[in-house]
Enzyme design. Structure first.
Site, mmCIF file in Angstrom:
data_model
loop_
_atom_site.group_PDB
_atom_site.id
_atom_site.type_symbol
_atom_site.label_atom_id
_atom_site.label_comp_id
_atom_site.label_asym_id
_atom_site.label_seq_id
_atom_site.Cartn_x
_atom_site.Cartn_y
_atom_site.Cartn_z
ATOM 1 N N CYS A 74 60.102 75.000 51.023
ATOM 2 C CA CYS A 74 58.971 74.948 50.125
ATOM 3 C C CYS A 74 58.181 76.237 50.311
ATOM 4 O O CYS A 74 58.404 76.984 51.244
ATOM 5 C CB CYS A 74 58.086 73.762 50.464
ATOM 6 N N ARG A 126 61.235 79.494 46.265
ATOM 7 C CA ARG A 126 61.489 78.694 47.465
ATOM 8 C C ARG A 126 61.616 77.205 47.163
ATOM 9 O O ARG A 126 61.974 76.414 48.042
ATOM 10 C CB ARG A 126 60.353 78.900 48.472
ATOM 11 N N TRP A 164 60.466 71.866 47.312
ATOM 12 C CA TRP A 164 61.891 71.587 47.169
ATOM 13 C C TRP A 164 62.089 70.302 47.941
ATOM 14 O O TRP A 164 62.021 70.274 49.168
ATOM 15 C CB TRP A 164 62.710 72.723 47.775
ATOM 16 N N ASN A 189 55.952 72.863 54.951
ATOM 17 C CA ASN A 189 57.302 73.356 54.692
ATOM 18 C C ASN A 189 58.148 72.984 55.897
ATOM 19 O O ASN A 189 57.792 73.348 57.021
ATOM 20 C CB ASN A 189 57.267 74.877 54.509
ATOM 21 N N GLY A 190 59.229 72.238 55.697
ATOM 22 C CA GLY A 190 60.079 71.856 56.822
ATOM 23 C C GLY A 190 60.316 70.359 56.822
ATOM 24 O O GLY A 190 60.170 69.695 55.797
ATOM 25 N N GLU A 223 82.666 85.043 46.725
ATOM 26 C CA GLU A 223 81.304 85.319 46.280
ATOM 27 C C GLU A 223 81.224 85.266 44.746
ATOM 28 O O GLU A 223 80.267 84.723 44.182
ATOM 29 C CB GLU A 223 80.853 86.686 46.815
ATOM 30 N N LYS A 277 78.767 82.734 42.735
ATOM 31 C CA LYS A 277 77.763 83.255 41.797
ATOM 32 C C LYS A 277 77.839 82.501 40.483
ATOM 33 O O LYS A 277 76.844 82.065 39.934
ATOM 34 C CB LYS A 277 78.058 84.738 41.561
ATOM 35 N N GLU A 324 76.817 78.563 40.842
ATOM 36 C CA GLU A 324 75.436 78.194 41.172
ATOM 37 C C GLU A 324 74.456 78.464 40.027
ATOM 38 O O GLU A 324 73.460 77.773 39.916
ATOM 39 C CB GLU A 324 74.965 78.863 42.463
ATOM 40 N N HIS A 341 100.738 76.239 46.773
ATOM 41 C CA HIS A 341 100.926 75.206 47.795
ATOM 42 C C HIS A 341 100.134 73.947 47.468
ATOM 43 O O HIS A 341 99.722 73.226 48.367
ATOM 44 C CB HIS A 341 100.574 75.763 49.177
ATOM 45 N N LYS A 399 65.631 79.281 47.522
ATOM 46 C CA LYS A 399 66.097 80.567 48.044
ATOM 47 C C LYS A 399 66.274 80.553 49.556
ATOM 48 O O LYS A 399 67.250 81.050 50.078
ATOM 49 C CB LYS A 399 65.094 81.649 47.653
HETATM 50 C C1 F6R Z 1 73.735 82.222 47.070
HETATM 51 C C2 F6R Z 1 72.737 82.383 48.119
HETATM 52 C C3 F6R Z 1 72.876 81.547 49.325
HETATM 53 C C4 F6R Z 1 72.404 82.323 50.577
HETATM 54 C C5 F6R Z 1 72.405 81.385 51.793
HETATM 55 C C6 F6R Z 1 71.998 82.112 53.059
HETATM 56 O O1 F6R Z 1 73.484 83.072 45.991
HETATM 57 O O2 F6R Z 1 71.803 83.135 47.982
HETATM 58 O O3 F6R Z 1 74.181 81.075 49.496
HETATM 59 O O4 F6R Z 1 73.253 83.409 50.774
HETATM 60 O O5 F6R Z 1 71.543 80.319 51.569
HETATM 61 O O6 F6R Z 1 70.717 82.646 52.928
HETATM 62 P P1 F6R Z 1 70.213 83.797 53.874
HETATM 63 O O7 F6R Z 1 71.014 85.017 53.584
HETATM 64 O O8 F6R Z 1 68.761 83.958 53.535
HETATM 65 O O9 F6R Z 1 70.426 83.323 55.294
#
Ligand code: F6R
Length: 608
Positions: A2, A27, A75, A101-102, A481, A485, A488, A504, A603
């Site tokens: 959050c 966040r 969140w 937050n937490g 990756e 991308k 998500e 396989h 994020k």
């Molecule tokens: C995907 C993305 C997440 C972060 C993951 C780790 O686009 O951004 O998969 O890579 O949550 O986050 P960090 O790098 O902040 O530890």
């Protein structure tokens, strides 16, 4: 997960709080709320939905008078994203408001205890117990009430506290999760991230776990867990607020894709001096480096994918064995890690809970830790023995782009530096690799310029229900990756597969409806990829090929083509992800998705 923000000063608090909250929305964005102290009352507005919705309800905050308050964007973890579960939460008699937050892990026991005392709960959150504890322990000494409350809590939390009987005063507490104090003139702030503060002040204090702070308009006082006043270093934020604005782009994600040449350049240039890679701030001696029998890379999500690329590159250059493991798995194993292990932790935010836990576990077993982190002063940066900062600048879009590519740049720098120190490179190859590193920013720009047609490909392919990304070697790592991308931000199911592994089992899923994205940038493996393309085409699949600029054979194999510019093959994952980012972006845009704030995500994942 959050975002929280607090303000005390002489300006009307709510508009300032809402502006800060807007910048923290990455966040968490399922509900939001604000509380201000006016006279001896707390006035609160909260609702499910976005910060913009909260701003509508409060006339941009102007309907709430008062110069001191708190705000929160959520969140959800405990309780659905409803109006009542939105923060702040009030204590029984409305003396206290709390934002959090937490996760309070012992909230069920505390809630039973409080219900037995006759308290009727208004929400399903773990946070509400905190407000009730504060009211219970308050005897006119706010600091004591906050400390006694904190001593009852287990878990990870950052709290913001305001009390109706303490005009102009705020408290905040940190026990895991980011918390930054902002120092203004005649006003002070706290927030989960500097982006919420930087429009008003660049002087900040990074709080550590176990600390609490008392803020008034004139003064900020930080205490340790025992309540002893401590002196903290004031840091200066070097970037401007424009870096956290959209700057004319439709979405932060597109802006951040376009910023990659500069971000990669900053990450690389700051570490190259006189043609040599310089990590003079590292405490690692050449003897220590030679003493490591393996390297373990740990991270989550895209940062983990960067780690997978790192394994290929470090092993190829350094000839040291590299294991890559998801932090959420590593933390609950009994890993074979000791003083001969170099741990590399990769994290954009520096606050990811699983990554921090895995890091602590490995360091307790004696591993030396090198962290690759973007956010200065974050928990991971502070826990690590050595840090390579990526210089991506603030990344606001939830889906990482420049965060990931700068992580790759940092891993490449490390790989070349380490290989040279281990005596694995002759001077000519070292110079060639340093030149290739320096060329990366222009290759990223070239990758953008070569693939502006990604938007037209997205028009053609956005209706897919499910697709595969396939590749071999470093292309397979990049495929992971590329696939994440797309899924998500567009909500289209997608999977990354090692191209040779498809037959396989998974090839059973290939049919004439399927689009397969085939990454063919490792040129020595191009013929192998052609075989894999033919396998899926024989089952009716359509193919979007990604090949090195100038490769004409790909036209014969693929239905559509994206291009990566030619450069050092070991570093190919970096430019080649750019077309896949653009493709994912435009597909999500075609599908009308909320690109910067995809559903269910946040994020910075500061909970387990
Ligand atoms: C995907 C993305 C997440 C972060 C993951 C780790 O686009 O951004 O998969 O890579 O949550 O986050 P960090 O790098 O902040 O530890």
């Amino acid at each position: 997960m959050c975002g929280i923000v607090g303000y005390t000063g002489s300006a009307q608090a709510a508009p300032v709080l809402l502006d800060g909250l807007r910048r923290l929305e990455y966040r968490g964005y399922d509900s939001a709320g604000v509380v201000v102290q006016t006279g001896d009352e707390l006035k609160m507005v909260k609702a499910s939905g976005s910060v913009a919705h909260l701003a509508e309800l409060t006339g941009g905050g102007r309907s709430l008078e008062g110069v001191c308050g708190l705000a929160h964007t959520r969140w959800a973890t405990h309780g659905a994203p409803t109006d009542t579960n939105a923060h702040p939460h009030l204590s029984e008699h409305g003396l206290f408001a709390v934002v959090h937050n937490g996760i309070i892990e012992n909230f069920a026991a505390l809630r039973s205890e409080q219900e037995a005392e006759g308290i009727v709960f208004r929400s399903e959150t773990d946070t509400e117990v905190v407000a009730h504890l504060l009211e219970k322990y308050y005897d006119g000494d706010l600091k004591r009430a906050v400390m006694r409350t904190a001593s009852r809590l287990e878990g990870s939390y950052v709290l913001g506290v305001v009390c109706s009987k303490e005009p102009g005063k705020l408290f905040c507490v940190k026990e895991a999760g980011p918390l930054i104090l902002g120092l203004g003139v005649g006003e002070n702030y706290f927030a989960s991230d500097v982006t919420a503060l930087v429009a008003r002040t660049k002087n900040v204090i990074y709080m550590d776990d176990g600390e609490l702070a008392e803020l008034t308009a004139e003064r900020v006082t930080v205490y340790d867990r025992t309540g002893r006043e401590i002196t903290k270093t004031v840091s200066h934020v070097v970037w401007d607020i424009e870096a956290a604005e959209k700057g004319g782009y439709e979405h932060f994600m597109l802006k951040e894709i376009m910023e990659q040449p500069r971000a990669v350049k900053s990450t690389i240039d700051l570490r190259i001096r006189g043609g040599r890679i310089a990590f003079e701030d590292f405490s690692l001696t050449p003897e220590e480096l030679k003493g490591f029998d393996k390297i373990v890379i740990t991270a989550c999500g895209s940062a983990y994918h960067a780690g997978v690329v790192g394994k290929y590159v470090i092993e190829a250059l350094c000839r040291v064995s590299v294991e890559v493991e998801l932090a959420s798995e590593l933390r609950y194993r009994d890993p074979i890690i000791d003083g001969h292990t170099l741990l590399i932790v990769v994290s954009q935010s520096g606050e990811t809970a699983d990554t921090i836990a895995a890091m602590r576990e490995c360091m307790a077993r004696g591993a030396k830790c090198l962290a690759i982190v973007n956010v200065v002063g974050s928990t991971i940066a502070r826990l690590a023995d050595n840090v390579i900062y990526t210089h991506a600048g603030p990344e606001i879009a939830v889906a990482t782009t420049k965060g990931y590519t700068t992580q790759l740049a940092a891993l490449y720098l490390f790989a070349v530096w380490c290989a040279e120190r281990l005596g694995r490179l002759d001077e000519a190859r070292y110079a060639e690799l340093v030149d290739s590193l320096r060329a990366l920013p222009s290759l990223v720009q070239r990758a953008i310029d070569l693939n502006l047609h990604a938007r037209y490909l997205a028009e053609r392919w956005h209706g897919q229900k499910s697709l595969f990304f396939i590749g071999r070697n470093i292309d397979y790592a990049a495929a992971m990756e590329g696939s994440l991308k797309l899924k998500e931000i567009s909500y289209i199911h997608s999977e990354a597969y090692a191209a040779g592994e498809l037959k396989h089992g998974t090839i059973a899923l290939i049919d004439e409806k399927r689009l397969v994205v085939a990454l063919c940038c490792q040129e020595r493996l191009f013929d192998k990829m052609v075989s894999n393309i033919q396998e899926v085409k024989a089952r009716g699949a359509k193919v979007l090929g990604l090949a090195i600029e100038g490769n004409r054979r790909i036209f014969a194999e693929a239905d559509d083509v994206l291009y990566a510019p030619r450069g050092e093959q070991l570093f190919a994952a970096l430019p080649e992800i750019v077309p896949l980012q653009l493709f994912a972006y435009y597909v999500a845009r075609e599908n009308g998705c909320d690109i910067d704030k995809p559903r269910n995500l946040a994020k910075s994942v500061t909970v387990e």
